[in-house]
Scaffold this motif. Structure first.
Motif, PDB file in Angstrom:
ATOM      1  N   LYS A  71     -26.043  -6.473  59.011  1.00  0.00           N
ATOM      2  CA  LYS A  71     -25.360  -5.548  59.917  1.00  0.00           C
ATOM      3  C   LYS A  71     -24.049  -5.013  59.347  1.00  0.00           C
ATOM      4  O   LYS A  71     -23.541  -4.001  59.818  1.00  0.00           O
ATOM      5  CB  LYS A  71     -25.135  -6.184  61.286  1.00  0.00           C
ATOM      6  CG  LYS A  71     -24.113  -7.287  61.303  1.00  0.00           C
ATOM      7  CD  LYS A  71     -23.855  -7.790  62.706  1.00  0.00           C
ATOM      8  CE  LYS A  71     -22.874  -8.925  62.731  1.00  0.00           C
ATOM      9  NZ  LYS A  71     -21.623  -8.699  62.035  1.00  0.00           N
ATOM     10  N   ASP A  72     -23.514  -5.662  58.328  1.00  0.00           N
ATOM     11  CA  ASP A  72     -22.261  -5.191  57.739  1.00  0.00           C
ATOM     12  C   ASP A  72     -22.457  -4.045  56.753  1.00  0.00           C
ATOM     13  O   ASP A  72     -21.484  -3.518  56.224  1.00  0.00           O
ATOM     14  CB  ASP A  72     -21.516  -6.353  57.070  1.00  0.00           C
ATOM     15  CG  ASP A  72     -20.996  -7.352  58.098  1.00  0.00           C
ATOM     16  OD1 ASP A  72     -20.743  -6.951  59.248  1.00  0.00           O
ATOM     17  OD2 ASP A  72     -20.865  -8.534  57.748  1.00  0.00           O
ATOM     18  N   GLN A 121     -23.784  -1.323  61.972  1.00  0.00           N
ATOM     19  CA  GLN A 121     -23.063  -2.013  63.039  1.00  0.00           C
ATOM     20  C   GLN A 121     -23.567  -1.537  64.403  1.00  0.00           C
ATOM     21  O   GLN A 121     -24.046  -0.408  64.529  1.00  0.00           O
ATOM     22  CB  GLN A 121     -21.562  -1.713  62.936  1.00  0.00           C
ATOM     23  CG  GLN A 121     -20.858  -2.436  61.813  1.00  0.00           C
ATOM     24  CD  GLN A 121     -20.643  -3.905  62.126  1.00  0.00           C
ATOM     25  OE1 GLN A 121     -20.563  -4.314  63.280  1.00  0.00           O
ATOM     26  NE2 GLN A 121     -20.571  -4.710  61.083  1.00  0.00           N
ATOM     27  N   ILE A 181     -24.355  -7.497  69.856  1.00  0.00           N
ATOM     28  CA  ILE A 181     -25.021  -7.696  68.564  1.00  0.00           C
ATOM     29  C   ILE A 181     -26.482  -8.093  68.751  1.00  0.00           C
ATOM     30  O   ILE A 181     -27.370  -7.547  68.091  1.00  0.00           O
ATOM     31  CB  ILE A 181     -24.269  -8.727  67.696  1.00  0.00           C
ATOM     32  CG1 ILE A 181     -22.951  -8.122  67.223  1.00  0.00           C
ATOM     33  CG2 ILE A 181     -25.107  -9.164  66.501  1.00  0.00           C
ATOM     34  CD1 ILE A 181     -22.065  -9.054  66.445  1.00  0.00           C
TER      35      ILE A 181
END
Length: 186
Positions: free
Chosen positions: A93-94, A135, A142
């Motif tokens: 996700k980064d 993101q 999340i």
């Protein structure tokens, strides 16, 4: 023998979700290299292949993401696979969608599937291919983000990126070190 594991969740409700980016990438490798046998064992679907006279196992754990380490540990033990011969394909996700990276070693960085692998293997020193999923959008949790489906253009991007690095298997089975794989493909 090489072990390439795509992390993901099984079940139709998880198809094309961000958390299944590892399975999506693995499917591209299986499509390219084919397989001679498929088995359901060690809480996994294992596709047996041979590339450059080297046995390669393409694996989809069936333990759900957060327990992936259970299956990976069992396969490594049963087939006597060394840690240097393992690559985990997983969502990251980064990284934005479209940014992907090979990496040696490192922490779980909040990824529960990787956390499970570290727990069951007893080390964080294993090879990975991190697949950018972006993101969470504004207002998303999340967990909801990683379990959401890719937009069609994002999914196409993931598939194309996976196809573009698929030659790493050919290089790796010819003896190219993982450090050199990173230099070639990152």
């Amino acid at each position: 023998m090489k072990l390439i594991v795509g992390l993901g969740n099984y079940g139709s409700q998880y198809e094309a979700t961000r958390h299944n980016a590892g399975w999506i990438a693995l499917d591209q490798l299986i499509e390219k290299y084919g397989f001679t046998q498929q088995k359901n064992e060690h809480n996994s679907i294992i596709f047996f292949s041979t590339v450059n006279n080297e046995k390669v196992l393409f694996v989809k754990p069936q333990t759900y993401m957060n327990n992936s380490g259970i299956a990976i540990q069992a396969i490594m033990h049963y087939y006597k696979i060394e840690i240097k011969d393992l690559v985990i394909l997983h969502d990251e996700k980064d990284f934005p969608v479209g940014k992907n990276q090979f990496k040696m070693n490192g922490s779980a960085a909040g990824h529960n599937g990787i956390k499970s692998v570290i727990q069951y293997l007893g080390t964080q020193n294993f090879n990975r291919y991190r697949i950018g999923i972006g993101q969470p959008e504004q207002g998303w949790k999340i967990i909801d983000w990683v379990l959401s489906k890719f937009k069609p253009e994002e999914l196409e991007n993931i598939i194309l990126a996976s196809k573009s690095i698929s030659n790493f298997v050919n290089d790796w089975t010819k003896g190219t070190t993982f450090q050199n794989i990173m230099n070639l493909y990152n």
